[in-house]
Design a protein around this motif. Structure first.
Motif, PDB file in Angstrom:
ATOM      1  N   PRO A 231     -14.371  35.785  13.109  1.00 46.95           N
ATOM      2  CA  PRO A 231     -14.890  34.603  12.422  1.00 46.95           C
ATOM      3  C   PRO A 231     -15.615  33.610  13.331  1.00 46.95           C
ATOM      4  O   PRO A 231     -15.256  33.435  14.492  1.00 46.95           O
ATOM      5  CB  PRO A 231     -13.619  33.959  11.852  1.00 46.95           C
ATOM      6  CG  PRO A 231     -12.649  35.081  11.735  1.00 46.95           C
ATOM      7  CD  PRO A 231     -12.940  35.983  12.890  1.00 46.95           C
ATOM      8  N   THR A 232     -16.644  33.008  12.767  1.00 50.47           N
ATOM      9  CA  THR A 232     -17.302  31.855  13.391  1.00 50.47           C
ATOM     10  C   THR A 232     -17.408  30.790  12.293  1.00 50.47           C
ATOM     11  O   THR A 232     -17.416  31.137  11.108  1.00 50.47           O
ATOM     12  CB  THR A 232     -18.713  32.202  13.905  1.00 50.47           C
ATOM     13  OG1 THR A 232     -19.467  32.749  12.828  1.00 50.47           O
ATOM     14  CG2 THR A 232     -18.680  33.201  15.045  1.00 50.47           C
ATOM     15  N   MET A 298     -12.958  33.221   5.821  1.00 53.77           N
ATOM     16  CA  MET A 298     -13.221  33.111   7.266  1.00 53.77           C
ATOM     17  C   MET A 298     -14.465  33.883   7.687  1.00 53.77           C
ATOM     18  O   MET A 298     -15.138  33.505   8.627  1.00 53.77           O
ATOM     19  CB  MET A 298     -12.025  33.673   8.054  1.00 53.77           C
ATOM     20  CG  MET A 298     -10.746  32.914   7.873  1.00 53.77           C
ATOM     21  SD  MET A 298     -10.761  31.290   8.621  1.00 53.77           S
ATOM     22  CE  MET A 298     -10.495  31.666  10.349  1.00 53.77           C
ATOM     23  N   ARG A 299     -14.734  34.982   6.993  1.00 55.01           N
ATOM     24  CA  ARG A 299     -15.847  35.828   7.441  1.00 55.01           C
ATOM     25  C   ARG A 299     -17.091  35.707   6.580  1.00 55.01           C
ATOM     26  O   ARG A 299     -18.181  36.028   7.031  1.00 55.01           O
ATOM     27  CB  ARG A 299     -15.391  37.291   7.515  1.00 55.01           C
ATOM     28  CG  ARG A 299     -14.262  37.488   8.511  1.00 55.01           C
ATOM     29  CD  ARG A 299     -13.987  38.939   8.818  1.00 55.01           C
ATOM     30  NE  ARG A 299     -12.971  39.039   9.860  1.00 55.01           N
ATOM     31  CZ  ARG A 299     -11.660  39.058   9.636  1.00 55.01           C
ATOM     32  NH1 ARG A 299     -11.205  39.036   8.399  1.00 55.01           N
ATOM     33  NH2 ARG A 299     -10.821  39.131  10.650  1.00 55.01           N
ATOM     34  N   GLY A 400     -13.303  29.294   9.548  1.00 55.82           N
ATOM     35  CA  GLY A 400     -13.898  30.335  10.391  1.00 55.82           C
ATOM     36  C   GLY A 400     -13.711  30.150  11.884  1.00 55.82           C
ATOM     37  O   GLY A 400     -14.522  30.621  12.675  1.00 55.82           O
ATOM     38  N   SER A 402     -11.807  30.945  15.449  1.00 56.65           N
ATOM     39  CA  SER A 402     -11.048  32.054  16.035  1.00 56.65           C
ATOM     40  C   SER A 402     -10.801  31.676  17.488  1.00 56.65           C
ATOM     41  O   SER A 402     -11.422  30.732  18.004  1.00 56.65           O
ATOM     42  CB  SER A 402     -11.873  33.346  15.962  1.00 56.65           C
ATOM     43  OG  SER A 402     -13.152  33.127  16.547  1.00 56.65           O
ATOM     44  N   GLY A 508      -7.217  31.005   9.940  1.00 57.47           N
ATOM     45  CA  GLY A 508      -7.197  32.262   9.192  1.00 57.47           C
ATOM     46  C   GLY A 508      -5.968  32.505   8.337  1.00 57.47           C
ATOM     47  O   GLY A 508      -5.303  31.588   7.879  1.00 57.47           O
ATOM     48  N   SER A 661     -23.446  29.842  11.444  1.00 57.68           N
ATOM     49  CA  SER A 661     -22.851  29.196  10.292  1.00 57.68           C
ATOM     50  C   SER A 661     -23.933  28.575   9.426  1.00 57.68           C
ATOM     51  O   SER A 661     -24.838  27.959   9.955  1.00 57.68           O
ATOM     52  CB  SER A 661     -21.907  28.122  10.785  1.00 57.68           C
ATOM     53  OG  SER A 661     -21.570  27.263   9.738  1.00 57.68           O
TER      54      SER A 661
END
Ligand code: XCC
Length: 670
Positions: A231-232, A298-299, A400, A402, A508, A661
């Motif tokens: 994730p970002t 998240m993804r 998002g 991580s 997450g 993003s």
């Protein structure tokens, strides 16, 4: 604690709708079905047919002579084993999916994050130079799979802990050997007449939980990142208002990302969108509940419709064509409730069926076909929709984050580190760190514990990370936005402004609590905050825990050195001895302790006290709320005083945190 059912306005509105329609929910059943006080406190032994023995009043031992401490410890250990097996079976299935993809047999999937694959291969000692991605992925998948059935040695990810912690686990003989082995051994030891020493049973509970945290769950997180992307930060919206009146609404609920990833793809299929239009809908709208929701939020930024206690409320909107469920946290009541609406409840896992639901078995070898069939079925159901009531509540969220991204944002690809964070804690800008995680529980007001703690922690300059249903709560109540900097203490606000993160960071799903373990390990090794996780001024909090998984998580965070506080009530309340063993006893052994408190204010007080104690032990400056935050205050205050639509710094819609993003939904196509 208040006596309301929820602090979420969408839930409050939907409970009124439910009441008017005479539809019962978990909120009502919690009032009707009183918890058994003997079982709730851990004093009921039902592992043999001479019982169940209820160890209350003058009864201090069971028919076999088992003491209250033994009974409470056995019950607790079995909860850890149940939670560990749930997370780890999830991890195992991801390993199978990775193997299928590596062999070219995983229809619709591909390896999205090669960098992460190489990193994981590095942890596992798998050769990467000169090899094809698929070959490496196959080795990683196979070695991951071996971790579950391994009989001897150490689970490979244990070496990601600090050297000091690894040594401690070895000295205590609690390093997990293999995931399944520890779970089976817990069941064996807690069978009638085997391990009858409470402390010894609880030692093995630590080992079993470590097999979850540093085994099954950590593998689940890593393989999900390899397959679906690490994730970002991205932007989305949260709460029941994400459902759409004019589109086919599909809710994905449960825990595993494998099917939901493909449903994201299928819901973008132009043919299926056209098909939806032929049925009178304007499109296909995907939303999530529980941790499956966190995975696809998240993804891909798929909007979360809510947490555990929202699952029935979503159906009561009358706007859901299909609720697609996999495993865990799915209420059996959904099937009966759905019969009052056109909603089709669709079970998909080989492991989970619900009487009254439609079963459409998911096969990872034909994942896209399975997903398309499910989406088509939901579309076919759209014309059957009756009256709807979608509560008009949504909140913007930034999700998002991580471990990798937090590292990246503190120095970029080449100089990524946790130095700025450590320095901020050392200086006292950030007083300490807290993970607020876990479920909703119908026995306490929905979101109240989570939100009151998040609010008070950030106001006290504690940086908060959230996962699971606690992350949903934070999102629904607006705590996952940069605007929430205005609610943070001045020092924390300065840091969030400088690094560009909200004061509450979404890390997450529940298996992703392992991201907290790896982040804290890096914080500990970065320098300045001790040598191990138990030196760090930080706490783990699970205010509204509901299931065995939460107990497993709480136990592995303790075994990793974290003071962990739960709300709701203690499952070992009946035994003073066990209460002491998992608190002071575990603190002496592993540096972390597990405690249960029913008052949110006590949890806050204990957390801050612990953080300050750890700061003092490190010789850090005494936390002073007035020391920081003057520099950036004025422009920021002016910014927050301006209505969002009039702000010219940046508009809310245009706000993004860092690269990547928001990620477009179409990006998931192979
Ligand atoms: Fe389930 Fe994970 Fe708890 Fe929410 S937080 S109620 S476990 S969905 Ni994990």
């Amino acid at each position: 604690m208040s006596n309301i059912k929820s602090i979420d306005p969408a839930a409050i509105e939907m409970l009124q709708v439910a009441q008017a329609a005479g539809l019962p929910t978990a909120f009502d059943r919690a009032e009707r079905v009183k918890p058994c006080p003997i079982g709730a406190d851990g004093a009921c032994c039902k592992i043999c047919s001479m019982g169940p023995c209820r160890l209350v009043g003058k009864v201090t031992e069971g028919v076999c002579g088992a003491t209250l401490a033994t009974v409470a410890a056995r019950n607790f250990a079995r909860m850890v084993a149940g939670g560990t097996s749930a997370h780890s079976d999830h991890g195992r299935d991801l390993a199978f999916t990775l193997i299928a993809v590596a062999k070219g047999e995983g229809q619709g999937y591909r390896i999205r994050d090669i960098a992460k694959l190489l990193t994981v291969a590095g942890y596992m000692g798998i050769k990467t130079a000169g090899r094809k991605v698929e070959e490496i992925a196959l080795d990683v998948g196979n070695l991951a799979l071996e971790q579950f059935g391994q009989q001897r040695g150490e689970i490979i990810y244990c070496k990601r802990a600090t050297p000091k912690r690894q040594q401690l686990w070895r000295e205590l003989d609690i390093t997990p050997r293999g995931v399944d082995r520890e779970v089976v051994e817990t069941l064996h030891r807690t069978h009638e007449g085997v391990d009858l020493d409470a402390e010894h049973i609880l030692d093995h509970a630590l080992r079993t939980a470590l097999a979850d945290g540093w085994g099954g769950s950590m593998l689940a997180t890593d393989i999900s990142d390899i397959l679906f992307g690490t994730p970002t930060p991205l932007q989305s919206i949260a709460n029941l208002g994400v459902l759409k009146d004019d589109e086919v609404n599909i809710i994905i609920h449960g825990h595993e990302p494998t099917l939901s990833e493909m449903i994201v793809v299928a819901s973008q299929d132009p043919e299926l969108i056209e098909y939806a239009k032929t049925k009178g809908a304007n499109g296909i709208n995907l939303a999530g509940i529980c941790c499956t929701s966190n995975e696809i939020l998240m993804r891909h930024g798929v909007p979360p419709a809510g947490n555990f206690l929202h699952q029935e409320l979503a159906i009561i909107t009358g706007a859901v064509e299909a609720m697609v469920v996999d495993v865990q946290c799915i209420m059996q009541a959904l099937a009966g409730l759905a019969q009052n609406f056109h909603t089709e409840l669709i079970t998909t896992s080989k492991k989970a069926k619900i009487p009254g639901a439609t079963h459409m078995q998911f096969d990872e070898h034909k994942a896209l076909d399975s997903a398309k069939a499910i989406v088509r079925r939901a579309i076919d159901n759209y014309p059957n929709r009756g009256q709807t009531h979608i509560p008009p509540y949504t909140q913007d969220v930034i999700a998002g984050f991580s471990h990798e991204y937090l590292r990246y944002m503190q120095g970029g690809y080449y100089r990524g580190s946790f130095r700025p964070l450590n320095d901020a804690v050392i200086a006292g800008r950030i007083r300490g760190l807290a993970g607020v995680v876990g479920c909703n529980n119908a026995r306490v007001p929905q979101d109240e514990g989570i939100i009151s703690l998040v609010k008070d922690l950030i106001a006290n300059d504690v940086l908060v990370v959230v996962t699971g249903c606690a992350a949903h709560a934070a999102g629904k109540h607006g705590y996952l936005t940069p605007e929430m900097m205005s609610a943070a203490g001045p020092g924390l606000r300065e840091v969030c402004e400088a690094i560009g993160i909200p004061p509450v960071v979404h890390l997450g799903s529940c298996v992703d609590n392992t991201r907290i373990l790896t982040v804290l390990t890096q914080v500990a090794t970065e320098g300045g905050l001790g040598e191990d996780i138990d030196d760090i001024p930080g706490v783990g909090i699970c205010p509204e825990y509901m299931c065995e998984k939460a107990i497993a998580i709480g136990t592995y965070t303790v075994a990793s050195g974290i003071y962990t506080l739960f709300g709701v009530g203690s499952p070992v309340e009946a035994s003073e001895e066990v209460t002491h063993l998992i608190s002071e006893g575990w603190e002496k052994k592993v540096g972390g302790k597990l405690e249960f408190y029913t008052q949110w204010a006590t949890i806050l007080e204990k957390s801050l006290e612990h953080i300050d104690k750890k700061r003092a032990a490190l010789g850090l400056a005494v936390y002073d709320p007035n020391r920081f935050g003057r520099s950036g205050d004025l422009p920021l205050e002016a910014f927050f005083a301006t209505p969002p639509e009039e702000r010219n710094l940046y508009s809310r819609k245009a706000y993004t945190v860092g690269a990547g993003s928001p990620r477009p939904l179409t990006d998931v196509r192979g």
